[in-house]
Write a protein that holds these residues in place. Structure first.
Motif, PDB file in Angstrom:
ATOM      1  N   ARG A   1      -1.320  -7.087  -3.970  1.00 44.19           N
ATOM      2  CA  ARG A   1      -2.091  -5.848  -4.000  1.00 44.19           C
ATOM      3  C   ARG A   1      -2.059  -5.188  -2.622  1.00 44.19           C
ATOM      4  NH1 ARG A   1      -8.501  -5.145  -5.707  1.00 44.19           N
ATOM      5  NH2 ARG A   1      -8.872  -3.244  -4.471  1.00 44.19           N
ATOM      6  N   VAL A   2      -1.829  -3.885  -2.601  1.00 46.08           N
ATOM      7  CA  VAL A   2      -1.774  -3.131  -1.352  1.00 46.08           C
ATOM      8  C   VAL A   2      -2.945  -2.151  -1.322  1.00 46.08           C
ATOM      9  CG1 VAL A   2      -0.415  -1.587   0.103  1.00 46.08           C
ATOM     10  CG2 VAL A   2       0.739  -3.319  -1.301  1.00 46.08           C
ATOM     11  N   ASP A   3      -3.921  -2.426  -0.451  1.00 40.53           N
ATOM     12  CA  ASP A   3      -5.027  -1.505  -0.231  1.00 40.53           C
ATOM     13  C   ASP A   3      -4.666  -0.608   0.951  1.00 40.53           C
ATOM     14  OD1 ASP A   3      -6.614  -2.710  -2.227  1.00 40.53           O
ATOM     15  OD2 ASP A   3      -7.290  -4.238  -0.809  1.00 40.53           O
ATOM     16  N   ILE A   4      -4.944   0.688   0.820  1.00 42.67           N
ATOM     17  CA  ILE A   4      -4.621   1.626   1.889  1.00 42.67           C
ATOM     18  C   ILE A   4      -5.898   2.323   2.334  1.00 42.67           C
ATOM     19  CG2 ILE A   4      -3.238   3.613   2.601  1.00 42.67           C
ATOM     20  CD1 ILE A   4      -1.222   2.872   0.462  1.00 42.67           C
TER      21      ILE A   4
ATOM     22  N   ARG B   1       7.180 -13.658   2.560  1.00 38.75           N
ATOM     23  CA  ARG B   1       7.444 -14.951   3.193  1.00 38.75           C
ATOM     24  C   ARG B   1       6.213 -15.857   3.145  1.00 38.75           C
ATOM     25  NH1 ARG B   1       8.824 -13.012   7.892  1.00 38.75           N
ATOM     26  NH2 ARG B   1      10.952 -12.667   7.189  1.00 38.75           N
ATOM     27  N   HIS B   2       5.043 -15.263   3.297  1.00 42.96           N
ATOM     28  CA  HIS B   2       3.801 -16.042   3.340  1.00 42.96           C
ATOM     29  C   HIS B   2       3.050 -16.041   2.007  1.00 42.96           C
ATOM     30  CE1 HIS B   2       3.963 -16.853   7.668  1.00 42.96           C
ATOM     31  NE2 HIS B   2       4.465 -15.641   7.785  1.00 42.96           N
ATOM     32  N   ARG B   3       3.691 -15.455   0.993  1.00 41.87           N
ATOM     33  CA  ARG B   3       3.137 -15.439  -0.366  1.00 41.87           C
ATOM     34  C   ARG B   3       1.721 -14.863  -0.398  1.00 41.87           C
ATOM     35  NH1 ARG B   3       5.282 -21.333  -2.724  1.00 41.87           N
ATOM     36  NH2 ARG B   3       7.505 -20.929  -2.323  1.00 41.87           N
ATOM     37  N   LEU B   4       1.564 -13.752   0.263  1.00 42.93           N
ATOM     38  CA  LEU B   4       0.265 -13.098   0.297  1.00 42.93           C
ATOM     39  C   LEU B   4       0.025 -12.359  -1.018  1.00 42.93           C
ATOM     40  CD1 LEU B   4       0.315 -11.597   3.921  1.00 42.93           C
ATOM     41  CD2 LEU B   4      -0.487 -13.849   3.159  1.00 42.93           C
ATOM     42  N   ASP B   5      -1.189 -12.441  -1.506  1.00 44.89           N
ATOM     43  CA  ASP B   5      -1.505 -11.747  -2.757  1.00 44.89           C
ATOM     44  C   ASP B   5      -2.247 -10.432  -2.520  1.00 44.89           C
ATOM     45  OD1 ASP B   5      -3.953 -12.682  -1.947  1.00 44.89           O
ATOM     46  OD2 ASP B   5      -4.349 -13.866  -3.745  1.00 44.89           O
ATOM     47  N   ARG B   6      -2.568 -10.142  -1.235  1.00 44.30           N
ATOM     48  CA  ARG B   6      -3.273  -8.904  -0.934  1.00 44.30           C
ATOM     49  C   ARG B   6      -3.082  -8.559   0.535  1.00 44.30           C
ATOM     50  NH1 ARG B   6      -9.498  -7.671  -2.841  1.00 44.30           N
ATOM     51  NH2 ARG B   6      -9.562  -5.464  -2.240  1.00 44.30           N
ATOM     52  N   VAL B   7      -2.769  -7.304   0.812  1.00 41.78           N
ATOM     53  CA  VAL B   7      -2.647  -6.828   2.184  1.00 41.78           C
ATOM     54  C   VAL B   7      -3.369  -5.486   2.293  1.00 41.78           C
ATOM     55  CG1 VAL B   7      -0.441  -7.999   2.624  1.00 41.78           C
ATOM     56  CG2 VAL B   7      -0.459  -5.633   1.757  1.00 41.78           C
ATOM     57  N   ARG B   8      -3.595  -5.077   3.527  1.00 43.13           N
ATOM     58  CA  ARG B   8      -4.250  -3.795   3.786  1.00 43.13           C
ATOM     59  C   ARG B   8      -3.437  -3.026   4.815  1.00 43.13           C
ATOM     60  NH1 ARG B   8      -8.877  -0.850   3.538  1.00 43.13           N
ATOM     61  NH2 ARG B   8      -9.724   0.043   5.454  1.00 43.13           N
ATOM     62  N   ILE B   9      -3.226  -1.764   4.538  1.00 43.49           N
ATOM     63  CA  ILE B   9      -2.550  -0.866   5.477  1.00 43.49           C
ATOM     64  C   ILE B   9      -3.543   0.218   5.875  1.00 43.49           C
ATOM     65  CG2 ILE B   9      -0.679   0.800   5.765  1.00 43.49           C
ATOM     66  CD1 ILE B   9       0.932  -0.874   3.755  1.00 43.49           C
ATOM     67  N   VAL B  10      -3.732   0.395   7.178  1.00 45.98           N
ATOM     68  CA  VAL B  10      -4.687   1.380   7.685  1.00 45.98           C
ATOM     69  C   VAL B  10      -3.921   2.461   8.436  1.00 45.98           C
ATOM     70  CG1 VAL B  10      -6.694   1.770   9.154  1.00 45.98           C
ATOM     71  CG2 VAL B  10      -6.495  -0.364   7.878  1.00 45.98           C
ATOM     72  N   LEU B  11      -4.126   3.702   8.029  1.00 48.41           N
ATOM     73  CA  LEU B  11      -3.487   4.849   8.684  1.00 48.41           C
ATOM     74  C   LEU B  11      -4.407   5.319   9.812  1.00 48.41           C
ATOM     75  CD1 LEU B  11      -2.342   6.731   5.460  1.00 48.41           C
ATOM     76  CD2 LEU B  11      -1.261   4.806   6.651  1.00 48.41           C
TER      77      LEU B  11
END
Length: 412
Positions: free
Chosen positions: A130-133, A91-101
């Motif tokens: 891009r999805v950084d974990i 929805r926000h046209r993000l080109d990179r996000v981060r997921i933290v466990l």
């Protein structure tokens, strides 16, 4: 330390008058404020921990909601959280996000389940995003097979280490009271091996002002970390930090000793609080929560699916993180209208009059949001670390100014 400016109605029944009784969301929107989308999702994949650290804000401080939540995040919660966050990114046209466990201890979730989660996370997001974990672990359960899984699935792990063995073992112990430094040292040694190095994100250390700062830094430095995070203990005006005595600045003194050692090195490891301070002094913006006025783009999903604010707020009062939303009934955009999240995104407008009048505000940004809490004010008091932050920022500012003067005087 200075007393915070009292704002709002002290008879309010809400434990945090600011922002919950006082923030005018409609007025902010009318004045042109627009929310910053979430770029980081913290997943509480396991609610329990295999350690019993005496300063832990999750288990030892005000909010004890972990007791009522599922130990492990169910698959349907995981999938709903990933689907919802992917929709938010689209929805926000993000080109990179981060997921933290996160946890508790996230490795208790299980090696195979973490691998599956990573695969599902990357598959959920649109092409071009891009999805950084990442993961924050105490390291005790890390072994070769787990390290290999982290590398295979491109997950970077930060390890918690509180300095030299004696200091670490004083606070970071098993439920039976045994220290964990030896186990953590083995984990870091494993991550430093060339085949596992891609999974090594760095070290996290909680500042203990009654320890030797340089010895702590040298121990962390010896682990050859890609980065170091030095965190002030989560505290507030209702639960002050250890060693907090009026007229003293023990946390500034500790950090300054490390800064001077670090700043003198030719190629030191990145330390976020120092790099943020240097960037702010030179006119830039911060990346972290401890300094600066950059808007927060972080959201948490608990093991039961609740959408919450950053869990450092658990140190303030029971329910301080709650939004009333969950991944099954709500989308993440709805959380952007929650007063607590809005307050983290409006910069100076969220600060007390005392902070806004302070010449250091452009650098400290009022300090960590959680550290501002006072019952009759809410989150609009100065930081409980106010004096420490001012002394630290002044020292860094003066160090940079002196360095620039020396460079300017050098002959061509």
């Amino acid at each position: 330390m200075s007393a915070p400016v009292l704002l709002g109605d002290p008879t309010s029944r809400h434990p945090a008058p600011w922002p919950y009784d006082e923030l005018d969301l409609a007025g902010l929107r009318a004045a042109g404020h627009r929310p910053v989308p979430f770029r980081e999702l913290i997943l509480k994949i396991h609610q329990r921990c295999n350690l019993a650290c005496d300063y832990c804000y999750v288990y030892e401080l005000a909010d004890q909601s972990w007791r009522e939540r599922p130990r492990t995040m169910a698959d349907e919660v995981r999938d709903a959280a990933l689907t919802g966050f992917a929709a938010h990114a689209r929805r926000h046209r993000l080109d990179r996000v981060r997921i933290v466990l996160h946890g508790g201890e996230p490795l208790l979730y299980g090696r195979d389940r973490i691998a599956e989660l990573a695969g599902r996370a990357r598959a959920a997001f649109p092409d071009g995003c891009r999805v950084d974990i990442g993961m924050q672990t105490n390291g005790v359960l890390l072994d070769e097979r787990t390290a290999g899984m982290l590398v295979e699935h491109r997950i970077q792990a930060g390890v918690s280490v509180d300095g030299v063995a004696a200091d670490h073992d004083r606070h970071r112990r098993t439920p039976g009271g045994r220290g964990t430094f030896a186990a953590v040292e083995r984990a870091v040694r494993l991550l430093r091996r060339p085949e596992f190095r891609p999974a090594y994100a760095g070290l996290l250390c909680t500042v203990a002002a009654d320890t030797d700062p340089v010895a702590c830094y040298e121990q962390l430095r010896a682990f050859d970390p890609p980065a170091i995070d030095l965190l002030l203990p989560h505290a507030n005006w209702e639960t002050p930090p250890p060693l907090a005595v009026a007229g003293t600045t023990p946390y500034a003194d500790w950090l300054i000793a490390v800064f001077d050692r670090w700043y003198a090195e030719a190629a030191p490891p990145p330390i976020r609080i120092f790099e943020d301070a240097l960037t702010l002094v030179l006119g830039g913006a911060s990346r972290g929560e401890q300094l600066g006025l950059s808007p927060s783009g972080v959201v948490v999903v608990e093991s039961d699916g609740a959408i919450e604010q950053v869990d450092a707020l658990k140190s303030a009062y029971p329910g301080a993180c709650a939004t009333g939303l969950d991944v099954f009934r709500n989308d993440f955009d709805q959380a952007l209208d929650h007063p607590g999240i809005v307050a983290r995104q409006i910069g100076r407008a969220a600060l007390s009059e005392q902070c806004r009048a302070c010449p250091a505000v452009a650098f400290c940004g009022g300090g960590h949001y959680a550290h501002r809490y006072r019952r009759d004010v809410g989150f609009r008091a100065p930081s409980v670390y106010c004096h420490d932050l001012r002394v630290l920022i002044r020292h860094i500012y003066d160090s940079v100014a002196a360095d620039l003067r020396r460079r300017t005087r050098r002959p061509a």
